[in-house]
Design a protein around this motif. Structure first.
Motif, PDB file in Angstrom:
ATOM      1  N   MET A   1      47.466  53.375  45.132  1.00  0.00           N
ATOM      2  CA  MET A   1      47.877  53.127  43.618  1.00  0.00           C
ATOM      3  C   MET A   1      46.850  52.854  42.929  1.00  0.00           C
ATOM      4  O   MET A   1      46.104  51.813  43.399  1.00  0.00           O
ATOM      5  CB  MET A   1      49.333  52.204  43.585  1.00  0.00           C
ATOM      6  N   ASN A   2      46.617  53.427  41.947  1.00  0.00           N
ATOM      7  CA  ASN A   2      45.486  52.800  41.067  1.00  0.00           C
ATOM      8  C   ASN A   2      45.992  51.857  39.832  1.00  0.00           C
ATOM      9  O   ASN A   2      46.661  52.307  39.047  1.00  0.00           O
ATOM     10  CB  ASN A   2      44.567  53.912  40.307  1.00  0.00           C
ATOM     11  N   GLU A   3      45.619  50.593  40.033  1.00  0.00           N
ATOM     12  CA  GLU A   3      46.022  49.526  39.126  1.00  0.00           C
ATOM     13  C   GLU A   3      44.857  49.689  37.826  1.00  0.00           C
ATOM     14  O   GLU A   3      43.978  49.961  37.936  1.00  0.00           O
ATOM     15  CB  GLU A   3      45.631  48.164  39.672  1.00  0.00           C
ATOM     16  N   PRO A   4      45.557  49.422  36.863  1.00  0.00           N
ATOM     17  CA  PRO A   4      44.698  49.540  35.377  1.00  0.00           C
ATOM     18  C   PRO A   4      43.764  48.625  35.387  1.00  0.00           C
ATOM     19  O   PRO A   4      44.224  47.305  35.981  1.00  0.00           O
ATOM     20  CB  PRO A   4      45.731  49.405  34.379  1.00  0.00           C
ATOM     21  N   LYS A   5      42.680  48.421  35.145  1.00  0.00           N
ATOM     22  CA  LYS A   5      41.491  47.570  35.243  1.00  0.00           C
ATOM     23  C   LYS A   5      41.840  46.608  33.967  1.00  0.00           C
ATOM     24  O   LYS A   5      41.864  47.439  32.825  1.00  0.00           O
ATOM     25  CB  LYS A   5      40.125  48.256  35.149  1.00  0.00           C
ATOM     26  N   ILE A   6      41.801  45.432  34.050  1.00  0.00           N
ATOM     27  CA  ILE A   6      41.827  44.456  32.925  1.00  0.00           C
ATOM     28  C   ILE A   6      40.772  43.502  33.257  1.00  0.00           C
ATOM     29  O   ILE A   6      40.217  43.367  34.097  1.00  0.00           O
ATOM     30  CB  ILE A   6      43.086  43.825  32.721  1.00  0.00           C
ATOM     31  N   SER A   7      40.245  42.789  31.928  1.00  0.00           N
ATOM     32  CA  SER A   7      39.232  41.939  32.093  1.00  0.00           C
ATOM     33  C   SER A   7      39.872  40.514  31.669  1.00  0.00           C
ATOM     34  O   SER A   7      40.825  40.568  30.878  1.00  0.00           O
ATOM     35  CB  SER A   7      38.308  42.111  30.973  1.00  0.00           C
ATOM     36  N   LEU A   8      39.744  39.703  32.500  1.00  0.00           N
ATOM     37  CA  LEU A   8      40.328  38.234  32.439  1.00  0.00           C
ATOM     38  C   LEU A   8      39.311  37.243  32.209  1.00  0.00           C
ATOM     39  O   LEU A   8      38.215  37.358  32.928  1.00  0.00           O
ATOM     40  CB  LEU A   8      41.025  38.004  33.725  1.00  0.00           C
ATOM     41  N   THR A   9      39.321  36.158  31.857  1.00  0.00           N
ATOM     42  CA  THR A   9      38.552  35.042  31.577  1.00  0.00           C
ATOM     43  C   THR A   9      39.310  33.847  32.174  1.00  0.00           C
ATOM     44  O   THR A   9      40.487  33.893  32.271  1.00  0.00           O
ATOM     45  CB  THR A   9      38.059  34.672  30.075  1.00  0.00           C
ATOM     46  N   PRO A  10      38.595  32.892  32.666  1.00  0.00           N
ATOM     47  CA  PRO A  10      39.151  31.667  33.441  1.00  0.00           C
ATOM     48  C   PRO A  10      40.558  31.060  32.636  1.00  0.00           C
ATOM     49  O   PRO A  10      41.553  30.458  33.046  1.00  0.00           O
ATOM     50  CB  PRO A  10      38.214  30.925  33.645  1.00  0.00           C
ATOM     51  N   ASP A  11      40.122  31.230  31.174  1.00  0.00           N
ATOM     52  CA  ASP A  11      41.352  30.517  30.344  1.00  0.00           C
ATOM     53  C   ASP A  11      42.589  31.582  29.976  1.00  0.00           C
ATOM     54  O   ASP A  11      43.258  31.241  28.962  1.00  0.00           O
ATOM     55  CB  ASP A  11      40.833  29.922  29.248  1.00  0.00           C
ATOM     56  N   ASP A  12      42.532  32.812  30.531  1.00  0.00           N
ATOM     57  CA  ASP A  12      43.546  33.723  30.147  1.00  0.00           C
ATOM     58  C   ASP A  12      44.867  33.257  30.553  1.00  0.00           C
ATOM     59  O   ASP A  12      45.084  33.037  31.550  1.00  0.00           O
ATOM     60  CB  ASP A  12      42.996  34.975  30.834  1.00  0.00           C
ATOM     61  N   PRO A  13      45.657  33.198  29.695  1.00  0.00           N
ATOM     62  CA  PRO A  13      47.201  32.777  29.995  1.00  0.00           C
ATOM     63  C   PRO A  13      47.739  33.816  31.032  1.00  0.00           C
ATOM     64  O   PRO A  13      48.837  33.303  31.866  1.00  0.00           O
ATOM     65  CB  PRO A  13      47.933  32.856  28.587  1.00  0.00           C
ATOM     66  N   ARG A  14      47.513  34.754  31.214  1.00  0.00           N
ATOM     67  CA  ARG A  14      47.901  35.937  32.350  1.00  0.00           C
ATOM     68  C   ARG A  14      47.686  35.187  33.915  1.00  0.00           C
ATOM     69  O   ARG A  14      48.342  35.223  34.669  1.00  0.00           O
ATOM     70  CB  ARG A  14      47.464  37.212  32.167  1.00  0.00           C
ATOM     71  N   LEU A  15      46.632  34.338  33.891  1.00  0.00           N
ATOM     72  CA  LEU A  15      46.348  33.793  35.225  1.00  0.00           C
ATOM     73  C   LEU A  15      47.462  32.547  35.446  1.00  0.00           C
ATOM     74  O   LEU A  15      47.726  32.587  36.533  1.00  0.00           O
ATOM     75  CB  LEU A  15      45.043  33.229  35.351  1.00  0.00           C
ATOM     76  N   THR A  16      47.933  31.898  34.530  1.00  0.00           N
ATOM     77  CA  THR A  16      48.928  30.925  34.647  1.00  0.00           C
ATOM     78  C   THR A  16      50.063  31.493  34.998  1.00  0.00           C
ATOM     79  O   THR A  16      50.767  31.373  35.934  1.00  0.00           O
ATOM     80  CB  THR A  16      49.055  29.960  33.469  1.00  0.00           C
ATOM     81  N   ASP A  26      53.352  45.681  37.643  1.00  0.00           N
ATOM     82  CA  ASP A  26      52.393  46.212  37.469  1.00  0.00           C
ATOM     83  C   ASP A  26      51.176  45.391  36.832  1.00  0.00           C
ATOM     84  O   ASP A  26      50.283  45.513  37.222  1.00  0.00           O
ATOM     85  CB  ASP A  26      52.525  47.388  36.395  1.00  0.00           C
ATOM     86  N   GLU A  27      51.735  44.476  35.984  1.00  0.00           N
ATOM     87  CA  GLU A  27      50.827  43.591  35.484  1.00  0.00           C
ATOM     88  C   GLU A  27      50.471  42.614  36.571  1.00  0.00           C
ATOM     89  O   GLU A  27      49.221  42.053  36.584  1.00  0.00           O
ATOM     90  CB  GLU A  27      51.309  42.786  34.499  1.00  0.00           C
ATOM     91  N   ARG A  28      51.182  42.208  37.332  1.00  0.00           N
ATOM     92  CA  ARG A  28      50.953  41.359  38.608  1.00  0.00           C
ATOM     93  C   ARG A  28      49.844  42.034  39.434  1.00  0.00           C
ATOM     94  O   ARG A  28      48.883  41.340  39.823  1.00  0.00           O
ATOM     95  CB  ARG A  28      52.074  40.824  39.408  1.00  0.00           C
ATOM     96  N   ALA A  29      50.121  43.285  39.870  1.00  0.00           N
ATOM     97  CA  ALA A  29      49.174  43.976  40.452  1.00  0.00           C
ATOM     98  C   ALA A  29      47.683  44.083  39.679  1.00  0.00           C
ATOM     99  O   ALA A  29      46.694  44.026  40.279  1.00  0.00           O
ATOM    100  CB  ALA A  29      49.377  45.374  40.901  1.00  0.00           C
ATOM    101  N   ALA A  30      47.769  44.279  38.396  1.00  0.00           N
ATOM    102  CA  ALA A  30      46.495  44.328  37.616  1.00  0.00           C
ATOM    103  C   ALA A  30      45.710  43.103  37.658  1.00  0.00           C
ATOM    104  O   ALA A  30      44.493  43.105  37.702  1.00  0.00           O
ATOM    105  CB  ALA A  30      46.728  44.836  36.169  1.00  0.00           C
ATOM    106  N   VAL A  31      46.270  42.174  37.410  1.00  0.00           N
ATOM    107  CA  VAL A  31      45.830  40.518  37.577  1.00  0.00           C
ATOM    108  C   VAL A  31      45.314  40.074  39.046  1.00  0.00           C
ATOM    109  O   VAL A  31      44.104  39.607  38.848  1.00  0.00           O
ATOM    110  CB  VAL A  31      46.747  39.527  37.049  1.00  0.00           C
ATOM    111  N   SER A  32      46.010  40.877  39.887  1.00  0.00           N
ATOM    112  CA  SER A  32      45.643  40.338  41.304  1.00  0.00           C
ATOM    113  C   SER A  32      44.211  41.201  41.513  1.00  0.00           C
ATOM    114  O   SER A  32      43.411  40.922  42.257  1.00  0.00           O
ATOM    115  CB  SER A  32      46.626  40.869  42.325  1.00  0.00           C
ATOM    116  N   ALA A  33      44.155  42.375  41.045  1.00  0.00           N
ATOM    117  CA  ALA A  33      42.838  43.340  41.260  1.00  0.00           C
ATOM    118  C   ALA A  33      41.776  42.580  40.468  1.00  0.00           C
ATOM    119  O   ALA A  33      40.749  42.539  40.941  1.00  0.00           O
ATOM    120  CB  ALA A  33      43.284  44.751  40.868  1.00  0.00           C
ATOM    121  N   ALA A  34      41.974  42.129  39.270  1.00  0.00           N
ATOM    122  CA  ALA A  34      40.853  41.389  38.623  1.00  0.00           C
ATOM    123  C   ALA A  34      40.555  40.170  39.298  1.00  0.00           C
ATOM    124  O   ALA A  34      39.316  39.852  39.250  1.00  0.00           O
ATOM    125  CB  ALA A  34      41.681  41.095  37.213  1.00  0.00           C
TER     126      ALA A  34
END
Length: 64
Positions: A1-16, A26-34
């Motif tokens: 399965m190809n997760e969409p590539k996303i760009s995260l910074t250390p202060d991105d609220p998606r990390l919290t 899907d979003e969990r997999a994308a954040v995990s891959a990032a």
């Protein structure tokens, strides 16, 4: 399965949201891959900060 590539910074609220288990599959997999692709996001200091935040949020919710 190809997760969409996303760009995260250390202060991105998606990390919290990830640390608190609030993301859908899907979003969990994308954040995990990032996180896996970023040494900055995998750093012990950053991981410790997220774990501390998650702990504090859980304690506050339990006190209500």
């Amino acid at each position: 399965m190809n997760e969409p590539k996303i760009s995260l910074t250390p202060d991105d609220p998606r990390l919290t949201a990830f640390a608190l288990g609030e993301l859908d599959g899907d979003e969990r997999a994308a954040v995990s891959a990032a996180i896996a692709a970023s040494p900055d996001l995998r750093s012990e200091e950053h991981t410790s900060e997220l774990q501390s935040l998650a702990y504090l949020v859980c304690r506050l919710l339990l006190e209500k």
